[in-house]
Design a protein around this motif. Structure first.
Motif, mmCIF file in Angstrom:
data_model
loop_
_atom_site.group_PDB
_atom_site.id
_atom_site.type_symbol
_atom_site.label_atom_id
_atom_site.label_comp_id
_atom_site.label_asym_id
_atom_site.label_seq_id
_atom_site.Cartn_x
_atom_site.Cartn_y
_atom_site.Cartn_z
ATOM 1 N N UNK A 84 0.878 -1.209 0.087
ATOM 2 C CA UNK A 84 0.149 0.081 -0.025
ATOM 3 C C UNK A 84 0.810 1.252 -0.009
ATOM 4 N N UNK A 85 1.856 1.247 0.586
ATOM 5 C CA UNK A 85 3.050 2.268 0.501
ATOM 6 C C UNK A 85 3.388 2.485 -0.948
ATOM 7 N N UNK A 86 3.817 1.379 -1.492
ATOM 8 C CA UNK A 86 4.087 1.498 -3.063
ATOM 9 C C UNK A 86 3.082 2.000 -3.820
ATOM 10 N N UNK A 87 1.814 1.644 -3.778
ATOM 11 C CA UNK A 87 0.747 2.273 -4.301
ATOM 12 C C UNK A 87 0.769 3.724 -4.149
ATOM 13 N N UNK A 88 0.612 3.929 -3.055
ATOM 14 C CA UNK A 88 0.721 5.550 -2.618
ATOM 15 C C UNK A 88 1.792 6.381 -3.419
ATOM 16 N N UNK A 89 2.982 5.692 -3.547
ATOM 17 C CA UNK A 89 4.198 6.180 -3.919
ATOM 18 C C UNK A 89 3.875 6.510 -5.546
ATOM 19 N N UNK A 90 3.336 5.279 -6.037
ATOM 20 C CA UNK A 90 3.218 5.292 -7.452
ATOM 21 C C UNK A 90 2.333 6.506 -7.840
ATOM 22 N N UNK A 91 1.129 6.582 -7.238
ATOM 23 C CA UNK A 91 -0.037 7.521 -7.664
ATOM 24 C C UNK A 91 0.486 8.846 -7.244
ATOM 25 N N UNK A 92 1.003 9.103 -6.079
ATOM 26 C CA UNK A 92 1.067 10.655 -5.735
ATOM 27 C C UNK A 92 2.404 11.168 -6.319
ATOM 28 N N UNK A 93 3.465 10.358 -6.413
ATOM 29 C CA UNK A 93 4.707 10.796 -6.846
ATOM 30 C C UNK A 93 5.125 10.397 -8.417
ATOM 31 N N UNK A 94 4.613 9.572 -8.825
ATOM 32 C CA UNK A 94 4.872 9.126 -10.074
ATOM 33 C C UNK A 94 3.763 9.002 -11.222
ATOM 34 N N UNK A 95 2.656 9.748 -10.672
ATOM 35 C CA UNK A 95 1.257 10.083 -11.240
ATOM 36 C C UNK A 95 0.818 8.802 -12.028
ATOM 37 N N UNK A 96 0.876 7.724 -11.576
ATOM 38 C CA UNK A 96 0.131 6.500 -12.120
ATOM 39 C C UNK A 96 -1.146 6.708 -11.502
ATOM 40 N N UNK A 97 -2.222 6.006 -12.415
ATOM 41 C CA UNK A 97 -3.670 6.018 -12.349
ATOM 42 C C UNK A 97 -3.782 5.240 -11.241
ATOM 43 N N UNK A 98 -4.927 5.146 -10.311
ATOM 44 C CA UNK A 98 -5.298 4.286 -9.235
ATOM 45 C C UNK A 98 -5.637 2.966 -9.947
ATOM 46 N N UNK A 99 -5.925 2.599 -11.053
ATOM 47 C CA UNK A 99 -6.260 1.268 -11.790
ATOM 48 C C UNK A 99 -4.889 0.883 -12.186
ATOM 49 N N UNK A 100 -3.749 1.392 -12.109
ATOM 50 C CA UNK A 100 -2.697 0.994 -12.719
ATOM 51 C C UNK A 100 -1.428 0.390 -11.615
ATOM 52 N N UNK A 101 -1.825 0.738 -10.251
ATOM 53 C CA UNK A 101 -0.856 0.656 -9.466
ATOM 54 C C UNK A 101 -0.736 -0.820 -8.687
#
Length: 221
Positions: A84-101
């Motif tokens: 869940x930390x990786x998902x948050x990092x990917x979304x908030x810092x690398x601009x992944x969409x929530x369906x991609x993480x």
């Protein structure tokens, strides 16, 4: 050290027992339930359970439910924390969409560096919830708690805010995007339709109809 497959089994047991979301917990998980969730044969599950039992990670007797030991649960919460930390990092810092993480986080959650995970947690400002609204265990394995309800259970006339989704599949998240539903979206329940338990809702001034299945997978507060 555990193998990637062993970690996946522990995480699955944690999820199926609802211990990964601070929800009402089940009294153990059935072998067939675990096999169905992991899409493997029950015989394969039984072989893995023998290994996990030898490592004192699960309690399991023939014809009885499976439960995690305290040590197994602690390992599971650590895996969930990393995911869940990786998902948050990917979304908030690398601009992944929530369906991609999710798929990317599935790979990254097996990184063993504790220092890296603590650095990411600090870098993100110690978030309590991931992009799907799921609670993130802290470094002690403690999950934040908050009250949520299924949208389907709310009475007509309710106004609520989306806090989480219980279905994180790409298909479901993409569908929610077409409805302009995301974490933090305000929803007004205009009408509950008794015929099929669907509901008419207002989102950003637009009326739409949500099926029973969709409304059951949206958690609100």
């Amino acid at each position: 050290m555990l193998t990637l497959v062993e970690e996946n089994y522990i995480k699955a047991l944690l999820h199926l027992s609802s211990k990964d979301r601070a929800m009402t917990q089940k009294e153990g998980v059935g072998t067939n339930e675990l096999a169905s969730f992991l899409d493997v044969k029950p015989s394969t599950v039984n072989e893995m359970l023998k290994r996990l039992k030898e490592k004192k990670l699960v309690y399991h007797e023939k014809y009885k439910k499976i439960t995690l030991t305290d040590h197994g649960e602690a390992i599971g919460l650590t895996i969930i924390r990393k995911h869940r930390l990786w998902e948050t990092f990917l979304c908030t810092k690398l601009e992944f969409e929530w369906d991609e993480v999710h798929d990317v986080a599935e790979q990254l959650e097996h990184v063993q560096s504790k220092k890296l995970i603590e650095k990411i947690d600090k870098f993100l400002g110690y978030p309590k919830y991931d992009p799907h609204g799921d609670p993130i265990p802290d470094h002690k394995g403690i999950l934040p708690r908050r009250e949520t309800k299924k949208l389907s259970l709310l009475p007509q006339g309710s106004i609520c805010t989306v806090l989480a989704v219980s279905d994180t599949s790409k298909e479901f998240l993409n569908y929610l995007e077409t409805l302009k539903i995301q974490i933090g979206t305000e929803i007004m329940l205009e009408e509950k339709i008794s015929y099929d338990n669907s509901m008419k809702v207002e989102i950003e001034g637009v009326l739409t109809v949500l099926s029973k299945k969709v409304s059951e997978n949206i958690l609100v507060g």
